[in-house]
Design an enzyme around this catalytic site. Structure first.
Site, PDB file in Angstrom:
ATOM      1  N   SER A 136       0.907  -1.221  -0.216  1.00 33.82           N
ATOM      2  CA  SER A 136      -0.009   0.065   0.008  1.00 33.82           C
ATOM      3  C   SER A 136       0.798   1.275   0.103  1.00 33.82           C
ATOM      4  CB  SER A 136      -0.870  -0.148   1.314  1.00 33.82           C
ATOM      5  OG  SER A 136      -1.675   1.187   1.288  1.00 33.82           O
TER       6      SER A 136
ATOM      7  N   TYR B 106      -2.014  -1.180  10.449  1.00 34.19           N
ATOM      8  CA  TYR B 106      -2.062  -1.272   8.899  1.00 34.19           C
ATOM      9  C   TYR B 106      -0.776  -0.980   8.060  1.00 34.19           C
ATOM     10  CZ  TYR B 106      -3.764  -1.158   4.056  1.00 34.19           C
ATOM     11  OH  TYR B 106      -4.131  -1.449   2.874  1.00 34.19           O
TER      12      TYR B 106
HETATM   13  N1  NAP Z   1      -8.511  -0.123  -2.056  1.00 31.00           N
HETATM   14  C1  NAP Z   1      -7.376   0.488  -1.828  1.00 31.00           C
HETATM   15  O1  NAP Z   1      -7.730   2.047  -1.499  1.00 31.00           O
HETATM   16  C2  NAP Z   1      -6.170  -0.043  -1.437  1.00 31.00           C
HETATM   17  C3  NAP Z   1      -5.298   0.738  -1.044  1.00 31.00           C
HETATM   18  C4  NAP Z   1      -3.928   0.217  -0.626  1.00 31.00           C
HETATM   19  C5  NAP Z   1      -3.722  -1.138  -0.540  1.00 31.00           C
HETATM   20  N2  NAP Z   1      -4.862  -1.972  -0.884  1.00 31.00           N
HETATM   21  C6  NAP Z   1      -4.695  -3.330  -0.606  1.00 31.00           C
HETATM   22  O2  NAP Z   1      -5.247  -3.966  -1.648  1.00 31.00           O
HETATM   23  C7  NAP Z   1      -5.607  -5.213  -1.230  1.00 31.00           C
HETATM   24  C8  NAP Z   1      -7.016  -5.578  -1.642  1.00 31.00           C
HETATM   25  O3  NAP Z   1      -7.983  -4.678  -1.025  1.00 31.00           O
HETATM   26  P1  NAP Z   1      -9.139  -4.271  -1.642  1.00 31.00           P
HETATM   27  O4  NAP Z   1      -9.270  -2.896  -1.613  1.00 31.00           O
HETATM   28  O5  NAP Z   1      -9.490  -5.046  -2.931  1.00 31.00           O
HETATM   29  O6  NAP Z   1     -10.248  -4.590  -0.283  1.00 31.00           O
HETATM   30  P2  NAP Z   1     -11.362  -5.269  -0.306  1.00 31.00           P
HETATM   31  O7  NAP Z   1     -12.532  -4.979  -1.356  1.00 31.00           O
HETATM   32  O8  NAP Z   1     -11.846  -5.309   0.859  1.00 31.00           O
HETATM   33  O9  NAP Z   1     -10.948  -6.850  -0.531  1.00 31.00           O
HETATM   34  C9  NAP Z   1      -9.996  -7.585   0.416  1.00 31.00           C
HETATM   35  C10 NAP Z   1     -10.002  -8.921   0.325  1.00 31.00           C
HETATM   36  O10 NAP Z   1      -9.004  -9.652   1.091  1.00 31.00           O
HETATM   37  C11 NAP Z   1      -9.627 -10.945   1.459  1.00 31.00           C
HETATM   38  N3  NAP Z   1      -9.208 -11.203   2.875  1.00 31.00           N
HETATM   39  C12 NAP Z   1      -9.669 -10.462   3.899  1.00 31.00           C
HETATM   40  N4  NAP Z   1      -9.166 -11.332   5.229  1.00 31.00           N
HETATM   41  C13 NAP Z   1      -8.920 -12.329   4.637  1.00 31.00           C
HETATM   42  C14 NAP Z   1      -8.544 -13.591   5.268  1.00 31.00           C
HETATM   43  N5  NAP Z   1      -8.399 -13.684   6.529  1.00 31.00           N
HETATM   44  N6  NAP Z   1      -8.083 -14.748   4.554  1.00 31.00           N
HETATM   45  C15 NAP Z   1      -8.296 -14.591   3.206  1.00 31.00           C
HETATM   46  N7  NAP Z   1      -8.582 -13.651   2.428  1.00 31.00           N
HETATM   47  C16 NAP Z   1      -8.982 -12.420   3.353  1.00 31.00           C
HETATM   48  C17 NAP Z   1     -11.304 -10.461   1.292  1.00 31.00           C
HETATM   49  O11 NAP Z   1     -11.864 -11.870   1.213  1.00 31.00           O
HETATM   50  P3  NAP Z   1     -12.927 -12.545   2.148  1.00 31.00           P
HETATM   51  O12 NAP Z   1     -13.482 -11.550   3.000  1.00 31.00           O
HETATM   52  O13 NAP Z   1     -13.521 -13.405   1.396  1.00 31.00           O
HETATM   53  O14 NAP Z   1     -12.003 -13.441   2.888  1.00 31.00           O
HETATM   54  C18 NAP Z   1     -11.466  -9.847   0.053  1.00 31.00           C
HETATM   55  O15 NAP Z   1     -11.124 -10.621  -1.133  1.00 31.00           O
HETATM   56  C19 NAP Z   1      -5.310  -5.252   0.316  1.00 31.00           C
HETATM   57  O16 NAP Z   1      -4.119  -6.268   0.537  1.00 31.00           O
HETATM   58  C20 NAP Z   1      -5.130  -3.764   0.556  1.00 31.00           C
HETATM   59  O17 NAP Z   1      -4.590  -3.761   1.932  1.00 31.00           O
HETATM   60  C21 NAP Z   1      -6.104  -1.243  -1.026  1.00 31.00           C
END
Ligand code: NAP
Length: 263
Positions: A139, A152
């Site tokens: 991130s 985080y």
């Molecule tokens: N969106 C942003 O602005 C942003 C910015 C910086 C970094 N990121 C990073 O990008 C990645 C994806 O995030 P996103 O934005 O797509 O968020 P999201 O829509 O909340 O998706 C998060 C994903 O992680 C999975 N997950 C959560 N806990 C888990 C567990 N215990 N075991 C296995 N899977 C798990 C969830 O699936 P289940 O709930 O089905 O397990 C879901 O598919 C993350 O690493 C996040 O930190 C996102």
């Protein structure tokens, strides 16, 4: 890089960035392994992908030892993995002085130890096959700190450090290691962010609602994988520029983050 018939294992494929990665890679002809906890959502997505040898492997990354054991034991059946994308993650919106200590462990289990466990289970087969890409989604919070993210940010800085070291260790084995640092991307991340008690806050946030479109963000991520980059920031506006501002104007950046409440 041609992704046709390559196998791409994506964690967090049930939502947001991971789901979009699965959609775009499958349209490029790749076979997708979809992982997360929500098996129903993964199966539903798997059925909607263009024809290919896709499969669902449910994983709970908050149980890293179980992930390591299960995947290591089953790697022969799972088969060749060309690209592993460690995307699963959970964020946080809560202040250090108010957080239960357990929240820190919760964040590290999924964002850091879970990622290491799966990489440890998959990487040996890449070494044997003499090729592969390990991609980890850190991130911008893994490059700069701001309020509400002590746990985080710590977990995402740890991912950057882990990936830098791993890259050095496998550079002579034709294994590519890419760290992706997204800024604000419009997904469910704000809703799923933990509060001070380690429970999803379940509310929207302006910065995420106005964040980069996930389709465009994932296109940039796939391009970085194809170009075998080491590290990329994917984001628009202040969330994309933050690492550069901090690097060249650290004092200014620290004063700015102390004043602002970036949520
Ligand atoms: N969106 C942003 O602005 C942003 C910015 C910086 C970094 N990121 C990073 O990008 C990645 C994806 O995030 P996103 O934005 O797509 O968020 P999201 O829509 O909340 O998706 C998060 C994903 O992680 C999975 N997950 C959560 N806990 C888990 C567990 N215990 N075991 C296995 N899977 C798990 C969830 O699936 P289940 O709930 O089905 O397990 C879901 O598919 C993350 O690493 C996040 O930190 C996102």
């Amino acid at each position: 890089m041609n992704f046709h018939n390559k196998t791409v294992w994506i964690t967090g494929a049930s939502s947001g960035i991971g789901k979009e990665l699965a959609i775009q890679f499958s349209h490029l002809g790749a076979n997708i392994i979809l992982s997360a906890r929500s098996t129903d959502k993964l199966k539903q997505l798997c059925d909607q992908l263009p024809p290919g040898q896709h499969k669902v492997i449910p994983l709970d990354l908050s149980q890293p030892e179980q992930v390591l054991e299960y995947v290591t034991t089953n790697m022969a059946d799972i088969g060749k993995v060309d690209i592993l994308i460690n995307n699963s993650g959970v964020s946080q919106r809560s202040l250090f002085l108010e957080n239960d200590f357990a929240v820190y462990r919760q964040l590290m289990e999924v964002n850091y130890f879970g990622l290491i466990a799966l990489t440890k289970a998959v990487l040996p087969s890449m070494v044997v096959q003499g090729s592969g890409s390990v991609v980890s989604i850190s991130s911008v919070a893994g490059k700069v700190g701001s309020k509400f993210r002590t746990g985080y940010s710590g977990s995402k800085y740890a991912v950057v450090g882990f990936m830098d070291c791993l890259r050095a260790e496998v550079a002579d084995k034709n294994i590519h290691c890419l760290t992706i640092c997204p800024g604000s991307i419009k997904t469910a991340i704000a809703h799923n962010s933990l509060n001070e008690y380690g429970v999803a806050q379940n509310k929207a946030e302006e910065s995420i609602e106005n964040g980069m479109d996930v389709t465009a963000a994932v296109k940039q991520m796939i391009s970085a994988i194809a170009k075998r980059k080491d590290e990329v920031v994917v984001g628009e506006g202040i969330s994309g520029w933050a690492p550069t501002i901090k690097r060249f104007f650290p004092g200014f950046f620290n004063r700015m983050t102390a004043k602002k409440n970036y949520r």
